[in-house]
Every structure is written in structure tokens, then in C-alpha cells.
Design a protein around this motif. Structure first.
Motif, mmCIF file in Angstrom:
data_model
loop_
_atom_site.group_PDB
_atom_site.id
_atom_site.type_symbol
_atom_site.label_atom_id
_atom_site.label_comp_id
_atom_site.label_asym_id
_atom_site.label_seq_id
_atom_site.Cartn_x
_atom_site.Cartn_y
_atom_site.Cartn_z
ATOM 1 N N ILE A 151 -35.144 43.618 53.586
ATOM 2 C CA ILE A 151 -36.269 43.193 52.752
ATOM 3 C C ILE A 151 -37.119 44.398 52.354
ATOM 4 O O ILE A 151 -37.510 44.520 51.188
ATOM 5 N N ARG A 156 -32.009 41.637 48.167
ATOM 6 C CA ARG A 156 -32.176 40.194 48.024
ATOM 7 C C ARG A 156 -31.220 39.491 48.984
ATOM 8 O O ARG A 156 -30.103 39.926 49.195
ATOM 9 N N HIS A 157 -31.679 38.390 49.576
ATOM 10 C CA HIS A 157 -30.825 37.568 50.429
ATOM 11 C C HIS A 157 -29.935 36.744 49.513
ATOM 12 O O HIS A 157 -30.416 35.920 48.738
ATOM 13 N N GLU A 158 -28.642 36.984 49.578
ATOM 14 C CA GLU A 158 -27.720 36.324 48.659
ATOM 15 C C GLU A 158 -26.919 35.201 49.288
ATOM 16 O O GLU A 158 -26.342 34.399 48.580
ATOM 17 N N TYR A 177 -26.975 40.487 52.004
ATOM 18 C CA TYR A 177 -28.093 41.045 51.244
ATOM 19 C C TYR A 177 -27.523 42.057 50.258
ATOM 20 O O TYR A 177 -26.491 42.676 50.528
ATOM 21 N N ILE A 179 -28.569 44.802 46.611
ATOM 22 C CA ILE A 179 -29.478 45.331 45.598
ATOM 23 C C ILE A 179 -28.639 45.972 44.497
ATOM 24 O O ILE A 179 -27.580 46.552 44.771
ATOM 25 N N GLU A 183 -32.309 47.310 39.929
ATOM 26 C CA GLU A 183 -33.377 46.891 40.822
ATOM 27 C C GLU A 183 -33.889 48.074 41.641
ATOM 28 O O GLU A 183 -35.094 48.218 41.853
#
Length: 188
Positions: A151, A156-158, A177, A179, A183
Motif C-alpha cells: 500500500i 493496488r490490491h487486485e 498487488y 502497480i 501509476e
């Protein structure tokens, strides 16, 4: 995408990443031999002999060229002491350009931001020099410290795969997770 990529030391403000060396054995064994450190890893606490084998194997991996190639550099503090390892595996090359990142930190070094700084150095490398599109992390979602680090990194938690694998005599979940390059650039 710039491949092949050969590892070279990476220096940050408080940490450095460089190749594992034979004289890292004692410090690496203190980490990988600790059952609490290995609680959320894919392996049990390792014997000194097993750590010596792993050290020799991982120290030899210095190039990313094909999917499956990885580097596992030493994570060192400002004094040069080994405080953990990082992990970067090329998952796919053109056109997808993806990799997986991971980390392992000594209990005595936790809570000081060392692993986060090292991960940021690797992500800068991934999205800059190497030219990756996506970097992901797979972890045991019970590992609160690793979840929090994902985090902090802007990942991002996918996904959360329930009872995804039988590991250490129990069903365990896997958290995903990730990125993207754009981003990471927006965070800068």
C-alpha cells in the motif's frame, strides 16, 4: 524494454542493493533460519547448509534476459550489513513487460523503512531503465507488514485467492498487488 539487463549495485539514501557474497552466510542464515521470519514464506526455516546452497544459487543470478530470470540482491544498511534481500523476477518480456517483486527483512531491521526504500529503488529501475509496464507482488495476506508495504508503494490490491495452496500443512490464501508504469510515474 531494455533487455538483457545486468545487475549492478543500486544505492539509496539509507540502503544499498548489491550482490550476495559468501561472507553474507551468517547474516542470511540468521534471517532465513528464523521460523518467525519464514512464517509467511514458501519455505520453512532453513538450516545453515541449505542457506549456503541458496546463497550460492541466488548470487549467481545477475541478469534479466528471459521470462523466469531473477535477481535476488542483498539489502544492506548504511554500514554495509546485510539486513535482508530483495527479489525481482522477469515474468514476461515484450509485449507484456511484467515482473514480480518481493522482499525479506531481518526482524532487527523492521519498522525503519529500509525495505520500502529498497523496493522504491527497484521500482524506479523497473519502470525507468528496464522499461517494464507492470510489477506485481504475491504474498500471504496474513502478513500485515508486507500488505502495508504494498500500500505504501502505491500498489493496488487486485485479488485474494482463498485457500489457493496447501503449504506448511494448511490451506493458505494468496494476495495479489500490482502497480503500472503510469501509476508509478504519477506518484513521482
Amino acid at each position: 524494454m531494455t533487455l538483457p539487463w545486468d545487475f549492478r549495485p543500486i544505492v539509496g539514501g539509507r540502503v544499498a542493493l548489491d550482490l550476495l557474497r559468501p561472507d553474507d552466510l551468517d547474516a542470511l542464515h540468521a534471517i532465513q533460519g528464523d521460523p518467525e521470519v519464514c512464517r509467511y514464506m514458501l519455505y520453512e526455516a532453513r538450516s545453515r547448509e541449505k542457506v549456503a546452497e541458496v546463497l550460492e544459487r541466488d548470487a549467481a543470478h545477475t541478469r534479466l534476459a528471459e521470462p523466469g530470470d531473477y535477481v535476488q540482491p542483498a539489502l544492506r544498511d548504511a554500514s554495509g550489513a546485510l539486513i535482508g534481500t530483495m527479489y525481482l523476477e522477469l515474468r514476461s518480456a515484450d509485449p507484456d513487460r511484467t515482473a514480480e517483486i518481493g522482499w525479506l527483512l531481518a526482524p532487527t531491521a523492521r519498522g525503519r523503512g529500509y525495505a520500502t526504500e529498497a523496493a522504491r529503488l527497484l521500482l524506479d529501475l523497473c519502470f525507468g531503465e528496464i522499461g517494464l509496464h507492470r510489477v506485481q507482488a504475491e504474498l500471504d495476506p496474513r502478513n500485515d507488514a508486507s500488505v502495508a508495504m504494498c500500500i505504501r508503494l502505491g500498489m493496488r490490491h487486485e485479488g485474494h485467492f482463498v485457500e489457493h495452496m496447501w503449504l506448511k500443512d494448511e490451506w493458505t490464501d494468496t494476495g495479489h498487488y500490482a502497480i503500472l508504469e503510469r501509476e508509478w510515474a504519477a506518484r513521482a
